[in-house]
Design an enzyme around this catalytic site. Structure first.
Site, PDB file in Angstrom:
ATOM      1  N   SER A 141      -9.974  -2.666   0.418  1.00  0.00           N
ATOM      2  CA  SER A 141      -8.686  -3.089  -0.127  1.00  0.00           C
ATOM      3  C   SER A 141      -7.905  -3.809   0.949  1.00  0.00           C
ATOM      4  CB  SER A 141      -7.894  -1.858  -0.599  1.00  0.00           C
ATOM      5  OG  SER A 141      -6.544  -2.178  -0.868  1.00  0.00           O
ATOM      6  N   TYR A 154      -4.297   6.574   0.764  1.00  0.00           N
ATOM      7  CA  TYR A 154      -5.149   5.558   0.135  1.00  0.00           C
ATOM      8  C   TYR A 154      -5.564   4.514   1.162  1.00  0.00           C
ATOM      9  CZ  TYR A 154      -6.348   1.371  -2.522  1.00  0.00           C
ATOM     10  OH  TYR A 154      -6.978   0.244  -2.982  1.00  0.00           O
TER      11      TYR A 154
END
Length: 263
Positions: A141, A154
């Site tokens: 990501s 995350y």
């Protein structure tokens, strides 16, 4: 590695980018083993009904190492071999600070995003190494290189995926197995709802950039795999922030905090 006539395993295939990856791979002539945890199994099967035996669906909880270790035998029994994998499955955390985040949720995010990817690579790599040509694509990501407030765990999990994937590439550089790291920016999926995370937004508040559609993201990911790219930045925001972060990490972090960190 061109995907036509290859057997590709896709995790997180129940919706969003994963479902698009499945459909586009099938359209390109691949055979696909779609790995799904709980939701989206029936919908994916319906969408792929025209492809017959070229698609199989497999229920597995990627947090459970035993579940994952059963997949290679199951998939090879169905398709005869495995040539590639796209580790797409992932979840986010609730939009809260680390200080307010319980350890159960922290562990779940790390288990799904990092250990799920690790388990898949460990389970399938011995089989991939036996193929004339094979490929691993891991989805990290933009948060894997750029801190996002209230998504710190995350981001940590995706940073772990990033470094693991880059290390795996170096280890396999002289082998038949290629490795691609994908760093998507914002993609318009239902990951917030599927992760059980809640984020309240003020009326009229919108993103300062255009989100990629799952279809666009899947196209970029498959192209990166077929071109054996080392690193794929998916989305205008990922490309811009990657460049800024290289030159001024503090400024990049402050900008993303201003744009995305306020709820």
């Amino acid at each position: 590695m061109k995907v036509v006539n290859k057997v590709i395993v896709v995790t997180g295939a129940g919706g969003g980018i994963g479902r698009e990856l499945v459909l586009q791979l099938l359209e390109k002539g691949a055979r696909v083993a779609a790995v799904i945890n709980k939701t989206g199994l029936q919908e994916t099967q319906i969408l792929a009904k025209d492809y017959g035996e070229r698609i199989s669906t497999h229920l597995a909880n990627l947090v459970n190492k035993d579940d994952v270790e059963k997949l290679p035998e199951e998939i090879i029994a169905k398709h005869g071999s495995v040539d590639g994998m796209i580790n797409n499955a992932g979840i986010i955390q609730p939009f809260i600070n680390v200080n307010d985040l319980d350890f159960e949720k922290i562990k779940l995010v790390m288990d799904v995003n990092f250990y799920g990817t690790l388990y898949m690579c460990k389970a399938f790599l011995p089989h991939l190494l036996q193929r004339p040509e094979a490929h691993i694509t891991n989805i990290s990501s933009m948060g894997g290189f750029l801190p996002v407030p209230r998504q710190s765990i995350y981001c940590a999990s995706k940073a772990a995926v990033k470094m693991f994937t880059e290390g795996l590439h170096s280890e396999l550089i002289d082998s038949n197995v290629g490795v691609t790291l994908v760093l998507p920016g914002g993609v318009n999926t239902n990951i917030v709802e599927n992760s059980g995370a809640v984020r309240e937004r003020e009326e009229g508040q919108s993103h300062y950039y255009k989100l990629l559609s799952p279809k666009e993201a899947a196209e970029i990911i498959i192209r990166g795999m077929e071109n054996k790219e080392y690193r794929v930045l998916a989305g205008k925001d990922a490309k811009i922030m990657d460049l800024l972060y290289r030159f001024n990490p503090k400024k990049a972090a402050a900008l993303i905090a201003k744009k995305l960190g306020k709820v």
